[in-house]
Design a protein around this motif. Structure first.
Motif, PDB file in Angstrom:
ATOM      1  N   UNK A   1      23.971  -9.614  -1.785  1.00 55.39           N
ATOM      2  CA  UNK A   1      22.562  -9.272  -1.965  1.00 55.39           C
ATOM      3  C   UNK A   1      22.296  -7.848  -1.515  1.00 55.39           C
ATOM      4  N   UNK A   2      21.439  -7.169  -2.249  1.00 58.70           N
ATOM      5  CA  UNK A   2      21.060  -5.804  -1.915  1.00 58.70           C
ATOM      6  C   UNK A   2      19.541  -5.729  -1.945  1.00 58.70           C
ATOM      7  N   UNK A   3      18.883  -5.237  -0.877  1.00 56.24           N
ATOM      8  CA  UNK A   3      17.415  -5.173  -0.869  1.00 56.24           C
ATOM      9  C   UNK A   3      16.885  -4.318  -2.025  1.00 56.24           C
ATOM     10  N   UNK A   4      15.770  -4.736  -2.583  1.00 58.06           N
ATOM     11  CA  UNK A   4      15.161  -3.951  -3.657  1.00 58.06           C
ATOM     12  C   UNK A   4      14.629  -2.636  -3.092  1.00 58.06           C
ATOM     13  N   UNK A   5      14.512  -1.635  -3.941  1.00 52.70           N
ATOM     14  CA  UNK A   5      13.985  -0.329  -3.544  1.00 52.70           C
ATOM     15  C   UNK A   5      12.481  -0.311  -3.807  1.00 52.70           C
ATOM     16  N   UNK A   6      11.694  -0.261  -2.760  1.00 51.99           N
ATOM     17  CA  UNK A   6      10.243  -0.342  -2.921  1.00 51.99           C
ATOM     18  C   UNK A   6       9.677   0.852  -3.675  1.00 51.99           C
ATOM     19  N   UNK A   7      10.309   2.027  -3.523  1.00 54.93           N
ATOM     20  CA  UNK A   7       9.739   3.195  -4.171  1.00 54.93           C
ATOM     21  C   UNK A   7       9.793   3.102  -5.692  1.00 54.93           C
ATOM     22  N   UNK A   8      10.708   2.273  -6.236  1.00 50.18           N
ATOM     23  CA  UNK A   8      10.807   2.121  -7.692  1.00 50.18           C
ATOM     24  C   UNK A   8      10.246   0.784  -8.165  1.00 50.18           C
ATOM     25  N   UNK A   9       9.788  -0.065  -7.249  1.00 51.40           N
ATOM     26  CA  UNK A   9       9.242  -1.372  -7.629  1.00 51.40           C
ATOM     27  C   UNK A   9       7.793  -1.230  -8.067  1.00 51.40           C
ATOM     28  N   UNK A  10       7.401  -2.007  -9.074  1.00 48.19           N
ATOM     29  CA  UNK A  10       6.014  -2.013  -9.521  1.00 48.19           C
ATOM     30  C   UNK A  10       5.155  -2.794  -8.530  1.00 48.19           C
ATOM     31  N   UNK A  11       3.840  -2.639  -8.662  1.00 47.61           N
ATOM     32  CA  UNK A  11       2.931  -3.378  -7.783  1.00 47.61           C
ATOM     33  C   UNK A  11       3.092  -4.878  -7.994  1.00 47.61           C
ATOM     34  N   UNK A  12       3.307  -5.297  -9.238  1.00 48.81           N
ATOM     35  CA  UNK A  12       3.485  -6.724  -9.526  1.00 48.81           C
ATOM     36  C   UNK A  12       4.751  -7.261  -8.869  1.00 48.81           C
TER      37      UNK A  12
ATOM     38  N   UNK B   1       0.798  -1.221   0.000  1.00 48.29           N
ATOM     39  CA  UNK B   1       0.000   0.000   0.000  1.00 48.29           C
ATOM     40  C   UNK B   1       0.832   1.272   0.000  1.00 48.29           C
ATOM     41  N   UNK B   2       2.017   1.228   0.595  1.00 47.77           N
ATOM     42  CA  UNK B   2       2.813   2.446   0.737  1.00 47.77           C
ATOM     43  C   UNK B   2       3.342   2.910  -0.609  1.00 47.77           C
ATOM     44  N   UNK B   3       3.332   4.226  -0.813  1.00 45.18           N
ATOM     45  CA  UNK B   3       3.848   4.795  -2.063  1.00 45.18           C
ATOM     46  C   UNK B   3       5.337   5.098  -1.974  1.00 45.18           C
ATOM     47  N   UNK B   4       5.940   4.830  -0.856  1.00 43.48           N
ATOM     48  CA  UNK B   4       7.372   5.062  -0.688  1.00 43.48           C
ATOM     49  C   UNK B   4       7.958   3.945   0.172  1.00 43.48           C
ATOM     50  N   UNK B   5       9.278   3.887   0.216  1.00 41.95           N
ATOM     51  CA  UNK B   5       9.927   2.851   1.012  1.00 41.95           C
ATOM     52  C   UNK B   5       9.649   3.078   2.493  1.00 41.95           C
ATOM     53  N   UNK B   6       9.543   2.007   3.264  1.00 42.32           N
ATOM     54  CA  UNK B   6       9.293   2.164   4.704  1.00 42.32           C
ATOM     55  C   UNK B   6      10.384   2.975   5.380  1.00 42.32           C
ATOM     56  N   UNK B   7      10.003   3.715   6.395  1.00 36.76           N
ATOM     57  CA  UNK B   7      10.968   4.478   7.183  1.00 36.76           C
ATOM     58  C   UNK B   7      11.770   3.537   8.059  1.00 36.76           C
ATOM     59  N   UNK B   8      12.817   4.074   8.693  1.00 38.09           N
ATOM     60  CA  UNK B   8      13.637   3.239   9.563  1.00 38.09           C
ATOM     61  C   UNK B   8      12.815   2.704  10.733  1.00 38.09           C
ATOM     62  N   UNK B   9      11.901   3.524  11.263  1.00 32.17           N
ATOM     63  CA  UNK B   9      11.035   3.056  12.340  1.00 32.17           C
ATOM     64  C   UNK B   9      10.110   1.945  11.880  1.00 32.17           C
TER      65      UNK B   9
END
Length: 588
Positions: A242-253, A87-95
């Motif tokens: 390994x490097x975690x993917x960036x959620x802000x640039x990932x598609x919904x799929x 649901x988030x439109x950006x990557x999660x914050x550190x918290x």
């Protein structure tokens, strides 16, 4: 107690022997390198960046552990992950990453599930509200100075460096099992750490090799497919990692694919997506207790019916039914005899912090129900904006208003309609305000809510039910949780503020008669004298007490009494005797 700060020699991996950092996962290796490159006195920002990188990487590792586990499944945990990742439109914050990782770790401990990645057992997030854990102290340090270039006290930096290294050190490879990935150019498996060739037949995977398929061997010899959570990154210093993917640039799929590995999680995902599309069901309960006598019920039903069907305006009628817990609100929203006065009834029930608080989910639900009433094909909401969805609902309700048929829309627990869902710009309340003036007098809304939440509740008419004894003590903790008075990661109050509000309820139950704000202040002072560590003395300031009482209004009955010929003063007490006794015996 004064903390003794270690000397630089006590953690040589940051100073004398920097090579171990090269065996960290790529994001942590880069963050550590940046920390070592900076001068000690100016390295607070880099220290904070390493903490954030560690929380992100560990959060993804816990998600991988959960979504690949053969037994793990928890609907509440699934819902939290769907909301944070999808649901988030950006990557999660550190918290948020700390919340995600700690929630999954705590669920694993509660169910005693085995770990496929054993090193995860080495990390401790600390309990909610625990201010003494290593992570809590590091986060407090980060929150005080996050991303502001500054020169901090060297001894303070050294202390927090040592604390952070306790968390980062277990990620130095090994102990994590080997990582391999499919190289589509060479058509072979490569070891992610040593660039060695691994024969394809040696890897037992149900899935055929695909470009950039990433696998990690577990302690039981199985493989985790990390393709949708981590990307392979090659670096001259660290090799493959390994490097975690960036959620802000990932598609919904791409985000959705994260949850497809575990059949149980995927089943919950499909149900969640159906609900997001308005595919909801609210079957009437078999029986609903109502404390009112038969004659009282008949009287209130008639008053409700007259208010809902009042004529004289060409727009929907909004009637608000107020009542404390146990007063019988749900009975009137589900009574078949009462509802038979309308041609069509659409029920809806809002639950605390769930998808039912979403304005778009509510609108899609109504559109689906109206399509069924008008025998239209099932609606499609693909590529539809929120404004277009609201306009579609508006049009259908106007059609109902001119059809000659009557429609009643019931909304239970309407006091939750003021809470926005995730990052939606419109609350459910805002949608109803938008619908309030549409043409058509054959559409009515019956809203049931608890008193004490908002004074501007949407209504044309209001009816309040008498207070009754609510003895369902198993629901009292749920009631407190809805007001944020439980020690959870998402509570809006600190642990001390929660305890302070519970003290107020305890004293109200003990006093057993209405109290004014000043009487409560005096009672709190006496309680503080008997329990010096209960809460800070600053909370005894009258505005703090008034604010706490205001937030406790859903559990309190308010009134006024004369205090002189021209003045009246507010007083309050617990909404029923059973709750007062429970508060006295159980809280704080």
């Amino acid at each position: 107690m004064t903390q003794t700060s270690p000397s630089p020699d006590s953690f040589p991996t940051f100073h004398d022997q920097p090579s171990p950092y090269k065996k960290l996962p790529a994001p942590l290796a880069h963050a550590t390198f940046a920390l070592l490159e900076e001068s000690l006195i100016n390295s607070a920002d880099e220290l904070i960046y390493l903490l954030e990188s560690w929380l992100t990487y560990l959060g993804w590792s816990w998600i991988a552990e959960y979504t690949h586990h053969p037994e793990a499944h928890d609907e509440a945990l699934d819902l939290m992950l769907f909301q944070q990742i999808l649901e988030s439109r950006r990557s999660p914050s550190v918290g948020t990453w700390a919340y995600i990782g700690s929630s999954i770790a705590r669920t694993f401990r509660q169910h005693n599930w085995s770990l496929q990645q054993q090193p995860l057992a080495l990390f401790a997030y600390g309990a909610p509200g625990d201010k003494t854990s290593t992570l809590s102290r590091l986060l407090a340090y980060r929150n005080n100075f996050a991303h502001g270039s500054f020169s901090a006290v060297i001894q303070d930096i050294l202390t927090h460096r040592a604390m952070l290294w306790e968390l980062v050190q277990p990620l130095v490879l090994p102990p994590f099992p080997p990582l391999v990935f499919w190289d589509p150019e060479q058509e072979l498996w490569r070891n992610a750490d040593y660039d060695a060739t691994i024969h394809t037949q040696d890897i037992k995977s149900e899935k055929p090799p695909t470009p950039y398929q990433t696998l990690q061997r577990t302690t039981n010899g199985q493989w985790l497919d990390l393709t949708h959570m981590f990307l392979i990154q090659r670096d001259e210093e660290t090799g493959f990692s390994l490097h975690p993917i960036a959620l802000q640039s990932a598609t919904h799929e791409e985000r959705r694919a994260i949850f497809e590995t575990n059949p149980r999680v995927y089943k919950h995902l499909q149900a969640y997506e159906d609900k997001r599309q308005g595919k909801l069901s609210f079957p009437p309960p078999d029986s609903v207790d109502c404390p009112l006598s038969l004659s009282q019920r008949t009287t209130y039903q008639e008053r409700l019916r007259n208010a809902l069907q009042q004529e004289g305006k060409n727009k929907p009628n909004f009637v608000l039914l107020l009542g404390y817990p146990g007063s019988g609100k749900t009975h009137f929203l589900t009574d078949r005899d009462f509802l038979s006065s309308w041609d069509h009834v659409i029920p809806y029930r809002i639950t605390h912090k769930s998808i039912t608080t979403s304005s778009t989910t509510f609108a899609r639900y109504l559109v689906r129900k109206l399509h069924q009433i008008f025998e239209l094909p099932p609606p499609s909401f693909t590529s539809q904006t929120t404004e277009e969805l609201f306009e579609q609902l508006n049009t259908l309700l106007q059609k109902m208003g001119t059809s000659g048929q009557t429609l009643l829309i019931t909304i239970d627990r309407f006091h939750e309609a003021y809470t926005p869902y995730r990052e939606e710009s419109h609350r459910l309340y805002d949608l109803l305000v938008y619908l309030h003036d549409i043409p058509g007098q054959n559409v009515q809304f019956l809203l049931a809510a608890r008193p004490g939440y908002r004074d501007d509740l949407l209504r044309d008419h209001q009816l309040e039910l008498p207070t009754a004894e609510y003895e369902a003590k198993e629901r009292y903790h749920e009631l407190l949780g809805e007001m944020g008075l439980t020690n959870t990661d998402d509570s809006p109050h600190t642990e001390e503020e929660i305890h302070f509000r519970k003290c107020i309820l305890h004293l109200l139950g003990k006093h057993n008669q209405p109290m004014t704000v000043f009487e409560m202040c005096d009672a709190l002072r006496r309680y503080k004298e008997e329990h010096p560590d209960a809460f800070a003395s600053s909370l005894l300031f009258t505005p703090h007490v008034e604010r706490a009482l205001w937030e406790l209004r859903p559990t309190l009955r308010w009134g006024r009494y004369k205090n002189g010929p021209h003045e009246s003063e507010k007083h309050f007490t617990c909404f029923c005797q059973a709750f007062a006794q429970w508060a006295q015996e159980t809280l704080p």
